[in-house]
Each structure stands twice: as C-alpha cells, then as structure tokens.
Design a protein around this motif. Sequence first.
Motif, PDB file in Angstrom:
ATOM      1  N   GLY A  29      74.557  27.529  47.178  1.00  0.00           N
ATOM      2  CA  GLY A  29      73.988  26.794  47.981  1.00  0.00           C
ATOM      3  C   GLY A  29      72.782  27.315  48.689  1.00  0.00           C
ATOM      4  N   LEU A  30      72.236  28.061  48.044  1.00  0.00           N
ATOM      5  CA  LEU A  30      70.820  28.541  48.312  1.00  0.00           C
ATOM      6  C   LEU A  30      69.708  27.911  47.883  1.00  0.00           C
ATOM      7  CD1 LEU A  30      71.917  32.394  48.460  1.00  0.00           C
ATOM      8  CD2 LEU A  30      71.590  30.756  50.280  1.00  0.00           C
ATOM      9  N   ASP A  31      68.417  28.123  48.239  1.00  0.00           N
ATOM     10  CA  ASP A  31      67.157  27.789  47.586  1.00  0.00           C
ATOM     11  C   ASP A  31      67.003  28.500  46.580  1.00  0.00           C
ATOM     12  OD1 ASP A  31      63.918  28.189  47.757  1.00  0.00           O
ATOM     13  OD2 ASP A  31      64.585  26.090  47.868  1.00  0.00           O
ATOM     14  N   ARG A  32      66.249  28.209  45.321  1.00  0.00           N
ATOM     15  CA  ARG A  32      66.297  28.796  44.008  1.00  0.00           C
ATOM     16  C   ARG A  32      65.343  30.055  44.369  1.00  0.00           C
ATOM     17  NH1 ARG A  32      61.713  27.422  41.608  1.00  0.00           N
ATOM     18  NH2 ARG A  32      60.894  25.415  42.038  1.00  0.00           N
ATOM     19  N   VAL A  33      64.133  29.508  45.465  1.00  0.00           N
ATOM     20  CA  VAL A  33      63.049  30.735  45.825  1.00  0.00           C
ATOM     21  C   VAL A  33      63.507  31.673  46.268  1.00  0.00           C
ATOM     22  CG1 VAL A  33      60.721  30.795  46.837  1.00  0.00           C
ATOM     23  CG2 VAL A  33      61.152  28.635  45.511  1.00  0.00           C
ATOM     24  N   SER A  34      64.536  31.574  47.150  1.00  0.00           N
ATOM     25  CA  SER A  34      65.309  32.559  48.023  1.00  0.00           C
ATOM     26  C   SER A  34      65.849  33.385  47.055  1.00  0.00           C
ATOM     27  CB  SER A  34      66.196  31.977  49.049  1.00  0.00           C
ATOM     28  OG  SER A  34      65.351  31.357  49.806  1.00  0.00           O
ATOM     29  N   VAL A  35      66.786  33.093  46.260  1.00  0.00           N
ATOM     30  CA  VAL A  35      67.335  33.761  45.141  1.00  0.00           C
ATOM     31  C   VAL A  35      66.331  34.562  44.130  1.00  0.00           C
ATOM     32  CG1 VAL A  35      69.182  34.006  43.219  1.00  0.00           C
ATOM     33  CG2 VAL A  35      69.483  32.141  44.847  1.00  0.00           C
ATOM     34  N   TYR A  36      65.324  33.978  43.722  1.00  0.00           N
ATOM     35  CA  TYR A  36      64.265  34.702  43.269  1.00  0.00           C
ATOM     36  C   TYR A  36      63.629  35.780  44.090  1.00  0.00           C
ATOM     37  CZ  TYR A  36      59.746  35.895  40.851  1.00  0.00           C
ATOM     38  OH  TYR A  36      58.679  36.586  40.329  1.00  0.00           O
ATOM     39  N   ARG A  37      63.413  35.529  45.192  1.00  0.00           N
ATOM     40  CA  ARG A  37      62.717  36.700  46.055  1.00  0.00           C
ATOM     41  C   ARG A  37      63.664  37.804  46.377  1.00  0.00           C
ATOM     42  NH1 ARG A  37      59.454  32.650  50.052  1.00  0.00           N
ATOM     43  NH2 ARG A  37      57.830  32.262  48.791  1.00  0.00           N
ATOM     44  N   ILE A  38      65.182  37.404  46.450  1.00  0.00           N
ATOM     45  CA  ILE A  38      65.913  38.496  46.762  1.00  0.00           C
ATOM     46  C   ILE A  38      66.174  39.370  45.707  1.00  0.00           C
ATOM     47  CG2 ILE A  38      68.694  38.964  47.041  1.00  0.00           C
ATOM     48  CD1 ILE A  38      68.585  36.480  48.769  1.00  0.00           C
ATOM     49  N   GLU A  39      66.331  38.814  44.366  1.00  0.00           N
ATOM     50  CA  GLU A  39      66.426  39.477  42.979  1.00  0.00           C
ATOM     51  C   GLU A  39      65.193  40.554  42.932  1.00  0.00           C
ATOM     52  OE1 GLU A  39      67.075  37.336  39.377  1.00  0.00           O
ATOM     53  OE2 GLU A  39      69.024  36.711  39.999  1.00  0.00           O
ATOM     54  N   ASN A  40      63.963  39.983  43.330  1.00  0.00           N
ATOM     55  CA  ASN A  40      62.979  40.838  43.008  1.00  0.00           C
ATOM     56  C   ASN A  40      62.472  41.659  44.032  1.00  0.00           C
ATOM     57  OD1 ASN A  40      61.847  39.960  40.060  1.00  0.00           O
ATOM     58  ND2 ASN A  40      62.525  38.006  41.122  1.00  0.00           N
ATOM     59  N   GLY A  41      63.199  41.781  45.154  1.00  0.00           N
ATOM     60  CA  GLY A  41      63.009  42.782  46.206  1.00  0.00           C
ATOM     61  C   GLY A  41      61.889  42.223  47.235  1.00  0.00           C
ATOM     62  N   PHE A  42      61.434  41.049  47.178  1.00  0.00           N
ATOM     63  CA  PHE A  42      60.468  40.411  47.968  1.00  0.00           C
ATOM     64  C   PHE A  42      61.082  39.846  49.270  1.00  0.00           C
ATOM     65  CE2 PHE A  42      58.368  39.168  43.826  1.00  0.00           C
ATOM     66  CZ  PHE A  42      57.684  40.187  43.809  1.00  0.00           C
ATOM     67  N   ARG A  43      62.514  39.676  49.148  1.00  0.00           N
ATOM     68  CA  ARG A  43      63.067  39.288  50.484  1.00  0.00           C
ATOM     69  C   ARG A  43      64.386  39.901  50.287  1.00  0.00           C
ATOM     70  NH1 ARG A  43      65.698  33.281  51.284  1.00  0.00           N
ATOM     71  NH2 ARG A  43      66.837  34.297  53.293  1.00  0.00           N
ATOM     72  N   HIS A  44      64.773  40.288  51.685  1.00  0.00           N
ATOM     73  CA  HIS A  44      66.270  40.863  51.692  1.00  0.00           C
ATOM     74  C   HIS A  44      67.154  39.693  52.378  1.00  0.00           C
ATOM     75  CE1 HIS A  44      64.631  45.023  50.745  1.00  0.00           C
ATOM     76  NE2 HIS A  44      64.076  44.692  51.827  1.00  0.00           N
ATOM     77  N   GLY A  45      68.287  39.437  51.676  1.00  0.00           N
ATOM     78  CA  GLY A  45      69.015  38.534  52.085  1.00  0.00           C
ATOM     79  C   GLY A  45      69.932  39.060  53.141  1.00  0.00           C
ATOM     80  N   ASN A  46      70.267  37.931  54.086  1.00  0.00           N
ATOM     81  CA  ASN A  46      71.094  38.447  55.283  1.00  0.00           C
ATOM     82  C   ASN A  46      72.762  38.560  54.542  1.00  0.00           C
ATOM     83  OD1 ASN A  46      72.271  35.700  55.202  1.00  0.00           O
ATOM     84  ND2 ASN A  46      70.622  35.084  56.725  1.00  0.00           N
ATOM     85  N   GLU A  47      73.615  39.005  55.480  1.00  0.00           N
ATOM     86  CA  GLU A  47      74.677  38.869  55.254  1.00  0.00           C
ATOM     87  C   GLU A  47      75.380  37.566  54.643  1.00  0.00           C
ATOM     88  OE1 GLU A  47      77.143  40.918  57.942  1.00  0.00           O
ATOM     89  OE2 GLU A  47      75.686  42.306  58.459  1.00  0.00           O
ATOM     90  N   ASP A  48      74.932  36.460  55.327  1.00  0.00           N
ATOM     91  CA  ASP A  48      75.550  35.341  54.821  1.00  0.00           C
ATOM     92  C   ASP A  48      75.140  35.042  53.334  1.00  0.00           C
ATOM     93  OD1 ASP A  48      77.091  32.857  55.385  1.00  0.00           O
ATOM     94  OD2 ASP A  48      74.996  31.840  55.150  1.00  0.00           O
ATOM     95  N   SER A  49      73.774  34.967  53.139  1.00  0.00           N
ATOM     96  CA  SER A  49      73.195  34.770  51.751  1.00  0.00           C
ATOM     97  C   SER A  49      73.922  35.709  50.816  1.00  0.00           C
ATOM     98  CB  SER A  49      71.806  34.706  51.755  1.00  0.00           C
ATOM     99  OG  SER A  49      71.130  35.901  52.155  1.00  0.00           O
ATOM    100  N   ARG A  50      74.222  37.020  51.154  1.00  0.00           N
ATOM    101  CA  ARG A  50      74.548  38.009  50.177  1.00  0.00           C
ATOM    102  C   ARG A  50      76.292  37.630  49.880  1.00  0.00           C
ATOM    103  NH1 ARG A  50      73.311  43.557  52.927  1.00  0.00           N
ATOM    104  NH2 ARG A  50      75.075  44.137  51.642  1.00  0.00           N
ATOM    105  N   LEU A  51      76.880  37.117  50.905  1.00  0.00           N
ATOM    106  CA  LEU A  51      78.239  36.842  50.578  1.00  0.00           C
ATOM    107  C   LEU A  51      78.396  35.621  49.827  1.00  0.00           C
ATOM    108  CD1 LEU A  51      81.321  36.963  51.243  1.00  0.00           C
ATOM    109  CD2 LEU A  51      80.996  35.790  53.479  1.00  0.00           C
ATOM    110  N   LYS A  52      77.432  34.654  50.089  1.00  0.00           N
ATOM    111  CA  LYS A  52      77.373  33.338  49.265  1.00  0.00           C
ATOM    112  C   LYS A  52      77.082  33.879  47.702  1.00  0.00           C
ATOM    113  CE  LYS A  52      75.981  30.010  52.695  1.00  0.00           C
ATOM    114  NZ  LYS A  52      74.841  29.160  53.280  1.00  0.00           N
ATOM    115  N   LEU A  53      76.083  34.632  47.683  1.00  0.00           N
ATOM    116  CA  LEU A  53      75.775  34.803  46.011  1.00  0.00           C
ATOM    117  C   LEU A  53      77.065  35.676  45.497  1.00  0.00           C
ATOM    118  CD1 LEU A  53      72.124  36.338  46.654  1.00  0.00           C
ATOM    119  CD2 LEU A  53      72.895  34.252  45.363  1.00  0.00           C
ATOM    120  N   ALA A  54      77.591  36.587  46.217  1.00  0.00           N
ATOM    121  CA  ALA A  54      78.921  37.372  45.443  1.00  0.00           C
ATOM    122  C   ALA A  54      79.813  36.160  45.433  1.00  0.00           C
ATOM    123  CB  ALA A  54      79.298  38.176  46.566  1.00  0.00           C
ATOM    124  N   ASN A  55      80.060  35.257  46.203  1.00  0.00           N
ATOM    125  CA  ASN A  55      81.111  34.447  45.940  1.00  0.00           C
ATOM    126  C   ASN A  55      80.838  33.464  44.722  1.00  0.00           C
ATOM    127  OD1 ASN A  55      82.916  35.013  47.984  1.00  0.00           O
ATOM    128  ND2 ASN A  55      81.795  33.677  49.244  1.00  0.00           N
TER     129      ASN A  55
END
Length: 77
Positions: A29-55
């Motif tokens: 339930g996240l934006d694909r650009v946000s996931v790309y940026r998190i994976e590549n270290g351009f953005r640090h996901g907050n706790e909510d986004s990290r929980l969504k990714l883990a789930n």
Amino acid sequence: MPTRADGAAIRRLREDKGLSIPQLAAQAGLDRVSVYRIENGFRHGNEDSRLKLANALGVPVSTIAVYIPPQRSKAAA
C-alpha cells in the motif's frame, strides 16, 4: 533509526520472493517511488512504512530493521 542496510535487506527479501518494486509497493500500500527510494537509501521509511513492507514480505519488522552503529570519527577516537 532506519539505515541504508534496511533498504538492502528489503531489496534482498523482495528479490528472494520474486517481486518487482511495483508489486511490493502495491502489496504494502505504498508508492513505488517511495519503495525504490527506501531500497536505495535515498529515503528512510518511517515505522509505519517499514511495518507495511515487512507485512507485505511476510517477515517480522525486525528482519528489515538492521541497526548499524554510526562510525566514530577519527577525531573522537
């Protein structure tokens, strides 16, 4: 605090499951650009986004929340 290693862990898990970034983003339930940026270290996901990714990846959040202590500067050593 999220680190660049978190993004590497997310990428490794995503690839192991055979998911593309858009597929993982949709499942989380996240934006694909946000996931790309998190994976590549351009953005640090907050706790909510990290929980969504883990789930979406089917793993505990601790699996992607890798703590790496900051390097000490040479002046402090």
